[in-house]
Scaffold this motif. Structure first.
Motif, PDB file in Angstrom:
ATOM      1  N   GLY A 158       0.679  -1.228   0.269  1.00  0.00           N
ATOM      2  CA  GLY A 158      -0.284   0.022   0.314  1.00  0.00           C
ATOM      3  C   GLY A 158       1.228   1.687  -0.130  1.00  0.00           C
ATOM      4  O   GLY A 158       1.956   0.466  -0.115  1.00  0.00           O
ATOM      5  N   THR A 159       0.360   2.376  -0.321  1.00  0.00           N
ATOM      6  CA  THR A 159       1.083   4.138  -0.505  1.00  0.00           C
ATOM      7  C   THR A 159       1.566   4.164   1.433  1.00  0.00           C
ATOM      8  O   THR A 159       0.995   3.438   1.979  1.00  0.00           O
ATOM      9  N   THR A 160       2.292   4.744   1.051  1.00  0.00           N
ATOM     10  CA  THR A 160       2.657   5.277   2.464  1.00  0.00           C
ATOM     11  C   THR A 160       2.142   5.623   3.259  1.00  0.00           C
ATOM     12  O   THR A 160       2.035   6.004   4.367  1.00  0.00           O
ATOM     13  N   ALA A 161       1.099   6.714   2.904  1.00  0.00           N
ATOM     14  CA  ALA A 161      -0.059   7.639   2.963  1.00  0.00           C
ATOM     15  C   ALA A 161      -0.869   7.166   3.646  1.00  0.00           C
ATOM     16  O   ALA A 161      -1.251   7.326   5.267  1.00  0.00           O
ATOM     17  N   GLU A 162      -0.768   5.745   2.514  1.00  0.00           N
ATOM     18  CA  GLU A 162      -2.426   4.955   3.640  1.00  0.00           C
ATOM     19  C   GLU A 162      -2.021   4.081   4.926  1.00  0.00           C
ATOM     20  O   GLU A 162      -2.775   4.245   5.799  1.00  0.00           O
ATOM     21  N   LEU A 163      -0.378   3.753   4.307  1.00  0.00           N
ATOM     22  CA  LEU A 163       0.057   3.742   6.203  1.00  0.00           C
ATOM     23  C   LEU A 163       0.526   4.618   6.947  1.00  0.00           C
ATOM     24  O   LEU A 163       0.945   3.761   8.047  1.00  0.00           O
ATOM     25  N   ALA A 164       0.897   5.812   6.450  1.00  0.00           N
ATOM     26  CA  ALA A 164       0.860   6.459   7.977  1.00  0.00           C
ATOM     27  C   ALA A 164      -0.128   6.818   8.757  1.00  0.00           C
ATOM     28  O   ALA A 164      -0.386   6.892  10.378  1.00  0.00           O
ATOM     29  N   LEU A 165      -1.406   7.070   8.473  1.00  0.00           N
ATOM     30  CA  LEU A 165      -2.603   6.999   8.698  1.00  0.00           C
ATOM     31  C   LEU A 165      -3.094   5.738   9.635  1.00  0.00           C
ATOM     32  O   LEU A 165      -3.285   5.692  10.515  1.00  0.00           O
ATOM     33  N   GLN A 166      -2.469   4.456   9.191  1.00  0.00           N
ATOM     34  CA  GLN A 166      -2.745   2.898  10.244  1.00  0.00           C
ATOM     35  C   GLN A 166      -1.374   3.154  11.338  1.00  0.00           C
ATOM     36  O   GLN A 166      -1.973   2.315  11.851  1.00  0.00           O
ATOM     37  N   HIS A 167      -0.402   3.703  11.180  1.00  0.00           N
ATOM     38  CA  HIS A 167       0.329   3.581  12.060  1.00  0.00           C
ATOM     39  C   HIS A 167       1.160   4.642  12.333  1.00  0.00           C
ATOM     40  O   HIS A 167       1.799   5.041  11.630  1.00  0.00           O
ATOM     41  N   PRO A 168       0.226   5.576  12.813  1.00  0.00           N
ATOM     42  CA  PRO A 168       0.550   7.035  13.626  1.00  0.00           C
ATOM     43  C   PRO A 168       1.661   6.723  14.413  1.00  0.00           C
ATOM     44  O   PRO A 168       2.555   5.549  15.209  1.00  0.00           O
ATOM     45  N   GLY A 169       3.210   7.552  13.772  1.00  0.00           N
ATOM     46  CA  GLY A 169       4.041   7.422  15.039  1.00  0.00           C
ATOM     47  C   GLY A 169       6.015   6.949  14.250  1.00  0.00           C
ATOM     48  O   GLY A 169       6.637   6.759  13.730  1.00  0.00           O
ATOM     49  N   THR A 170       4.888   6.535  12.917  1.00  0.00           N
ATOM     50  CA  THR A 170       5.983   5.385  12.236  1.00  0.00           C
ATOM     51  C   THR A 170       6.032   6.651  10.788  1.00  0.00           C
ATOM     52  O   THR A 170       4.826   6.347  10.381  1.00  0.00           O
ATOM     53  N   GLU A 171       6.892   6.287  10.930  1.00  0.00           N
ATOM     54  CA  GLU A 171       8.226   7.040   8.936  1.00  0.00           C
ATOM     55  C   GLU A 171       7.900   6.370   8.030  1.00  0.00           C
ATOM     56  O   GLU A 171       8.655   5.007   8.787  1.00  0.00           O
ATOM     57  N   PHE A 172       7.552   5.764   6.849  1.00  0.00           N
ATOM     58  CA  PHE A 172       7.537   5.484   5.716  1.00  0.00           C
ATOM     59  C   PHE A 172       8.171   5.728   4.656  1.00  0.00           C
ATOM     60  O   PHE A 172       8.535   7.419   4.573  1.00  0.00           O
ATOM     61  N   GLY A 173       9.043   4.972   3.586  1.00  0.00           N
ATOM     62  CA  GLY A 173       9.146   5.259   2.581  1.00  0.00           C
ATOM     63  C   GLY A 173       8.847   4.946   1.139  1.00  0.00           C
ATOM     64  O   GLY A 173       8.379   2.935   2.014  1.00  0.00           O
ATOM     65  N   ARG A 174       9.430   4.733   0.593  1.00  0.00           N
ATOM     66  CA  ARG A 174       8.737   3.887  -0.963  1.00  0.00           C
ATOM     67  C   ARG A 174      10.056   3.136  -1.863  1.00  0.00           C
ATOM     68  O   ARG A 174      11.407   3.591  -1.934  1.00  0.00           O
ATOM     69  N   PHE A 175       9.738   2.203  -1.789  1.00  0.00           N
ATOM     70  CA  PHE A 175      10.989   1.786  -2.252  1.00  0.00           C
ATOM     71  C   PHE A 175      10.387   1.394  -4.337  1.00  0.00           C
ATOM     72  O   PHE A 175       8.786   0.580  -4.574  1.00  0.00           O
ATOM     73  N   THR A 176      11.499   1.752  -4.944  1.00  0.00           N
ATOM     74  CA  THR A 176      11.033   1.498  -6.342  1.00  0.00           C
ATOM     75  C   THR A 176      12.264  -0.092  -7.660  1.00  0.00           C
ATOM     76  O   THR A 176      13.483   0.371  -7.086  1.00  0.00           O
ATOM     77  N   GLU A 177      11.884  -0.300  -7.713  1.00  0.00           N
ATOM     78  CA  GLU A 177      12.232  -1.245  -8.895  1.00  0.00           C
ATOM     79  C   GLU A 177      12.697  -0.848 -10.135  1.00  0.00           C
ATOM     80  O   GLU A 177      11.071  -0.758 -10.480  1.00  0.00           O
ATOM     81  N   ILE A 178      13.799   0.234 -10.972  1.00  0.00           N
ATOM     82  CA  ILE A 178      13.967   0.944 -12.283  1.00  0.00           C
ATOM     83  C   ILE A 178      13.664  -0.127 -13.558  1.00  0.00           C
ATOM     84  O   ILE A 178      15.233  -0.851 -13.631  1.00  0.00           O
ATOM     85  N   VAL A 179      13.315  -0.940 -13.723  1.00  0.00           N
ATOM     86  CA  VAL A 179      13.262  -1.773 -15.122  1.00  0.00           C
ATOM     87  C   VAL A 179      12.985  -1.497 -16.802  1.00  0.00           C
ATOM     88  O   VAL A 179      13.283  -2.090 -17.650  1.00  0.00           O
ATOM     89  N   ASP A 180      11.553   0.069 -16.209  1.00  0.00           N
ATOM     90  CA  ASP A 180      11.678   0.674 -18.018  1.00  0.00           C
ATOM     91  C   ASP A 180      10.926   1.817 -17.925  1.00  0.00           C
ATOM     92  O   ASP A 180      10.806   2.139 -16.579  1.00  0.00           O
ATOM     93  N   ALA A 181      10.368   2.617 -18.732  1.00  0.00           N
ATOM     94  CA  ALA A 181       9.584   3.793 -18.854  1.00  0.00           C
ATOM     95  C   ALA A 181       8.803   3.959 -17.836  1.00  0.00           C
ATOM     96  O   ALA A 181       9.087   5.241 -17.068  1.00  0.00           O
TER      97      ALA A 181
END
Length: 366
Positions: A73-96
């Motif tokens: 799920g998105t970091t924004a959704e997870l931040a609402l579900q887990h207040p006080g926890t910091e989230f970041g996003r992983f992306t694997e770049i393989v194409d456009a």
């Protein structure tokens, strides 16, 4: 300051020693896939969780959780579900498409962890350009410390940080060295010229770098390891010849110059790919890569000077008017016109040298 992250998710052999080294080297973050692997870390190290599967119910003992939006799920959704926890996003770049996702993450997320599958750095350049001015931090996965050094320099600014999976003790130290590649600034002093004399023929070295020097910038050169003079590049116009803003006509081949990591090199040792320290009149430094060194026989001139503390400094240069050094305020001085009492800028290393390394021992140079 560039961020250094260490990935211990696949580290089994010598994990304890690797983590101990990472703490000692002030690695910024340790990445694991189990919160228990982060529990013993001191508060000086950021504890980053990158889970393999579903997210745990709680994140006790974790400072940052990196998630894959397609799985967690998105970091924004997870931040609402887990207040006080910091989230970041992983992306694997393989194409456009995934490249565009990485650009969006870099523009909007507080933390973006990026894995580029192809060896080219063009996609990283695109992400860095897309994120210019954004407040978040971009952490890029590197396969080894050589790639880490490249990532730190992409588009001059480089990625904010690098994530490296160590294969052995020593990798954390090498990663920190790659991040701190810029040499420390130097305290320059004003030297007073005491004598200028013609000394006959010899070999001098022109150091051609892969860098455009600024007008107030050059390299430090000296006959003795404890005293050097700031030689200006051929950035300033000269009659009869074009400017060569990448070149420093640096002096006789046995002269010292400052390289990197506290070392010196003889000018005769420099080859294509060597590193030298470029220095401006304020003592600010940066690393310059040598493209070639031209060594030719020329008439030579010897410049003697003295520092305010009494240290004697000598520099032997090509005996020609167009070879120049820098004085206070960035004034450009033709070497053959120097006379006793003139002021030039210099540097006084405090250590003696053995094969270029600083060493505390008795050594007299004359």
């Amino acid at each position: 300051m560039k961020l250094c992250w260490l990935d211990i998710r696949e580290t089994d052999t010598a994990r304890a020693a690797i983590v101990e080294e990472a703490v000692h080297q002030r690695i910024d973050a340790i990445v694991a896939d189990q919160a228990a692997d982060l529990a013993s870390l001191p508060p000086t190290v950021k504890r980053v969780l990158v889970p393999k599967g579903p997210l745990p119910e709680a994140f006790e003992g974790v400072d940052l959780v990196i998630v894959d939006p397609a799985v967690h799920g998105t970091t924004a959704e997870l931040a609402l579900q887990h207040p006080g926890t910091e989230f970041g996003r992983f992306t694997e770049i393989v194409d456009a498409d995934t490249l565009e996702q990485a650009c969006a993450s870099a523009r909007t997320e507080a933390w973006s962890l990026l894995l580029f599958r192809d060896p080219t750095k063009i996609p990283l350049e695109i992400v860095l350009a897309a994120a210019a001015g954004a407040d978040g931090s971009i952490i890029t996965v590197a396969h080894d410390t050589e790639e880490a050094e490249i990532i730190f320099g992409v588009l001059e600014h480089g990625s904010d940080g690098v994530l490296l999976a160590p294969s052995a003790v020593g990798d954390a130290t090498a990663l920190r060295a790659a991040a701190d590649d810029r040499p420390a600034d130097l305290d320059l002093v004003e030297l007073s010229v005491t004598e200028v004399r013609h000394v006959g023929m010899g070999e001098r070295a022109c150091v051609d770098t892969c860098t455009y020097f600024r007008e107030d910038e050059g390299i430090l050169v000296g006959s003795h390891s404890k005293g050097m003079i700031l030689c200006v590049s051929e950035t300033h116009p000269l009659p009869y010849m074009p400017t060569r803003p990448f070149r420093v006509n640096a002096g006789a081949i046995m002269s010292y110059t400052v390289s990197v990591n506290g070392r010196t090199n003889y000018l005769s040792e420099l080859v294509a790919g060597s590193k030298v320290t470029a220095v401006d009149i304020h003592g600010r430094t940066r690393v310059a890569t040598v493209g070639r060194v031209k060594i030719e026989s020329r008439p030579l001139i010897s410049i003697d000077a003295v520092a305010p503390n009494g240290t004697a400094v000598n520099l032997i240069l090509q005996d020609d008017w167009h070879v120049r050094v820098l004085g206070p305020g960035g004034i450009v001085l033709n070497s053959t016109e120097l006379k006793p009492g003139d002021k030039v800028l210099g540097y006084l290393p405090t250590e003696d040298r053995h094969v270029g390394y600083p060493i505390d021992e008795f050594c007299r140079e004359q």
